[in-house]
Design an enzyme around this catalytic site. Structure first.
Site, PDB file in Angstrom:
ATOM      1  N   LYS A 192      -7.577   1.105  -7.430  1.00  0.00           N
ATOM      2  CA  LYS A 192      -6.606   1.215  -6.334  1.00  0.00           C
ATOM      3  C   LYS A 192      -5.233   1.388  -6.934  1.00  0.00           C
ATOM      4  O   LYS A 192      -4.854   0.668  -7.852  1.00  0.00           O
ATOM      5  CB  LYS A 192      -6.628  -0.066  -5.475  1.00  0.00           C
ATOM      6  N   LYS A 246      -1.938  -6.889 -10.136  1.00  0.00           N
ATOM      7  CA  LYS A 246      -1.390  -7.081  -8.779  1.00  0.00           C
ATOM      8  C   LYS A 246      -2.511  -7.347  -7.770  1.00  0.00           C
ATOM      9  O   LYS A 246      -2.440  -8.275  -6.973  1.00  0.00           O
ATOM     10  CB  LYS A 246      -0.620  -5.815  -8.395  1.00  0.00           C
ATOM     11  N   LYS A 261      -3.807   4.076 -11.337  1.00  0.00           N
ATOM     12  CA  LYS A 261      -2.537   4.750 -11.058  1.00  0.00           C
ATOM     13  C   LYS A 261      -2.690   6.210 -11.435  1.00  0.00           C
ATOM     14  O   LYS A 261      -3.450   6.540 -12.348  1.00  0.00           O
ATOM     15  CB  LYS A 261      -1.417   4.125 -11.891  1.00  0.00           C
ATOM     16  N   ASP A 283       3.195   6.550  -4.062  1.00  0.00           N
ATOM     17  CA  ASP A 283       3.988   5.867  -5.087  1.00  0.00           C
ATOM     18  C   ASP A 283       5.324   6.632  -5.159  1.00  0.00           C
ATOM     19  O   ASP A 283       5.712   7.259  -4.165  1.00  0.00           O
ATOM     20  CB  ASP A 283       3.212   5.875  -6.419  1.00  0.00           C
ATOM     21  N   THR A 335       5.766  -2.715   1.773  1.00  0.00           N
ATOM     22  CA  THR A 335       6.187  -3.208   0.453  1.00  0.00           C
ATOM     23  C   THR A 335       7.444  -4.054   0.616  1.00  0.00           C
ATOM     24  O   THR A 335       7.547  -5.165   0.073  1.00  0.00           O
ATOM     25  CB  THR A 335       6.441  -2.022  -0.503  1.00  0.00           C
ATOM     26  N   ASN A 378      12.332   4.302   0.162  1.00  0.00           N
ATOM     27  CA  ASN A 378      11.578   3.582   1.196  1.00  0.00           C
ATOM     28  C   ASN A 378      11.708   2.068   1.038  1.00  0.00           C
ATOM     29  O   ASN A 378      12.015   1.342   1.986  1.00  0.00           O
ATOM     30  CB  ASN A 378      10.104   4.017   1.135  1.00  0.00           C
ATOM     31  N   SER A 382      -2.322  -1.441   2.265  1.00  0.00           N
ATOM     32  CA  SER A 382      -3.312  -0.404   1.931  1.00  0.00           C
ATOM     33  C   SER A 382      -4.722  -0.980   2.094  1.00  0.00           C
ATOM     34  O   SER A 382      -5.637  -0.305   2.571  1.00  0.00           O
ATOM     35  CB  SER A 382      -3.143   0.057   0.483  1.00  0.00           C
TER      36      SER A 382
HETATM   37  N1  GLU Z   1       2.165   2.440  -5.168  1.00  0.00           N
HETATM   38  C1  GLU Z   1       2.109   1.122  -4.609  1.00  0.00           C
HETATM   39  C2  GLU Z   1       2.137   0.087  -5.710  1.00  0.00           C
HETATM   40  O1  GLU Z   1       2.588   0.341  -6.795  1.00  0.00           O
HETATM   41  C3  GLU Z   1       0.970   0.958  -3.612  1.00  0.00           C
HETATM   42  C4  GLU Z   1      -0.390   1.173  -4.170  1.00  0.00           C
HETATM   43  C5  GLU Z   1      -1.481   1.207  -3.108  1.00  0.00           C
HETATM   44  O2  GLU Z   1      -1.193   1.030  -1.940  1.00  0.00           O
HETATM   45  O3  GLU Z   1      -2.623   1.403  -3.517  1.00  0.00           O
HETATM   46  O4  GLU Z   1       1.786  -1.035  -5.505  1.00  0.00           O
END
Ligand code: GLU
Length: 420
Positions: free
Chosen positions: A74, A98, A110, A150, A194, A225, A352
């Site tokens: 994820k 995370k 990622k 992202d 976020t 954002n 998410s």
């Molecule tokens: N890009 C966001 C992060 O760094 C969200 C990642 C997601 O929702 O999978 O946490």
């Protein structure tokens, strides 16, 4: 042991340094560490795009699936000119930590494309997003790896990607990607998730240390954002936002900005300085004497050039990896509390997760339910990290968070029988 690991070319050097820091605080075996010092899978590919001129350009792209111990990969996909392999590895590692920290059933991943999206037309951006999905589709899936937005990607980009996936598969699979537009199975509350998650984390931290959001002075770096939404939320909760910035300028107002007016004047994420606020440099913003400093832009903004001049006592990391590893050690020496990215900005991946749950159940939530679930889970995550810290005095929240995450990942690896 660390020297020996360095020779392995797949190792993520940054991750190894971070793991090394935790090794000092707990006794992990080398077998356990080896499961975490390099990614499980790395896809390095190129994305061909027909430009408006008719010429085809190919862009370098990466998807790193760091861990699958706790569930499918994820993490977001960024479009940025500085995207490179080591950085994506490091960011994928942070996603694994995370997801474990806030206890969502995912591994970590990622992706990124080395491109400056600001130089692309809308049509080129769409073709890039679709081409990315065409190249990556054999390696992702709702139980394999689930991309999301992202840096420089958003719901519109996710919409193009989910549509491209549907064309390839011959069926619509919304759970393949999160952060989608509402009309394509997105979740209510995902856009501000976020920032709102970070605000819940900050409020909980302040309350537990005898302070309040109300009346706190705040400096925010970044007005994308995350930066813009957290400015709005903290302002609504009574904080005084004294400094804001975008990639072009930083503004200071000792009295605190009228954030709704600033948001109304902003032009597609760009700050406008019609208010006559004082223009300051980026380093001046970082080193302001405020109650809370919020880096909400890009990586490594707190670095050797400014770290020694930092005056705040509390940093809320809304960007991913905003503090260099060397500067982190200096912040610790200065007893500056850092609420780390893997905790502070986990609200995005949390919602998410809610989106993915909604897609698989076909039961779509109200925004009130999203906010209330987000609050419950983010507050629980902060409390679990803070409970592990001493009741009084300085505590390194990053080390505590890493420790908790790594323990959870290793527990899952053990349960899978991947450890002796
Ligand atoms: N890009 C966001 C992060 O760094 C969200 C990642 C997601 O929702 O999978 O946490």
């Amino acid at each position: 042991m660390i020297d020996q690991i360095h020779e392995d070319k797949n190792v993520c050097i940054d991750c190894q340094t971070r793991l090394g820091n935790i090794l000092q605080t707990d006794n992990f075996t080398s077998e356990e560490i080896h499961l975490l010092d390099k990614p499980k899978r790395m896809i390095i590919f190129t994305v061909p795009v027909k430009m408006d001129s008719g010429e085809v350009k190919t862009f370098n792209a990466y998807r790193v699936q760091y861990s699958d111990a706790r569930g499918p990969g994820k993490g977001g996909v960024r479009f940025h000119p500085e995207v490179e392999e080591e950085e994506v590895k490091n960011l994928a590692f942070l996603m694994a930590l995370k997801c474990a920290l806030v206890d969502v059933p995912f591994g970590g991943a990622k992706g990124g494309v080395e491109v400056d999206p600001k130089k692309l037309s809308k049509g080129e951006l769409e073709r890039l997003s679709r081409s990315f999905m065409r190249e990556i589709h054999p390696f992702i899936g709702e139980q394999v790896d689930i991309p999301a937005p992202d840096v420089n990607t958003n719901a519109e980009v996710m919409g193009w990607m989910v549509d491209e996936y549907a064309k390839i598969q011959g069926k619509f699979v919304p759970g393949i990607i999160t952060g989608k537009p509402l009309s394509l199975g997105g979740s209510k509350g995902r856009t501000e998730a976020t920032a709102l998650g970070g605000a819940y984390v900050l409020r909980t931290y302040l309350e537990r240390t005898g302070k309040t959001v109300e009346g706190s002075t705040v400096a925010i770096q970044g007005f994308g954002n995350v930066g813009a939404h957290i400015a709005r939320i903290l302002h609504e909760w009574g904080a005084k936002i004294v400094a804001v910035s975008d990639s072009k300028q930083a503004l200071y107002n000792e009295e605190g900005f009228d954030i709704p007016a600033l948001l109304a004047a902003a032009d597609s994420g760009r700050l406008s300085n019609d208010t006559g606020a004082e223009v300051i440099s980026n380093d001046e913003l970082i080193t302001l004497e405020v109650d809370v400093l919020i880096p909400a832009a890009i990586s490594h903004q707190i670095n050797k050039h400014n770290v020694n001049d930092i005056k705040t006592k509390l940093i809320l990391e809304m960007a991913n990896d905003p503090v260099t590893t060397a500067s982190d050690a200096i912040l610790e020496e200065k007893q500056i509390t850092v609420i780390p990215d893997i905790l502070a900005n986990a609200g995005g991946v949390m919602v998410s997760y809610f989106e993915w749950v909604q897609n698989s159940s076909n039961d779509y939530w109200t925004v009130e339910k999203v906010y209330s679930e987000l609050e419950t889970r983010m507050v629980a995550a902060v409390n679990s990290v803070m409970d592990d810290c001493e009741a009084e005095g300085y505590c390194n929240l990053r080390k505590q968070s890493y420790l908790l995450s790594v323990k959870r990942i290793i527990e899952a690896e053990r349960a899978r029988g991947r450890l002796s």
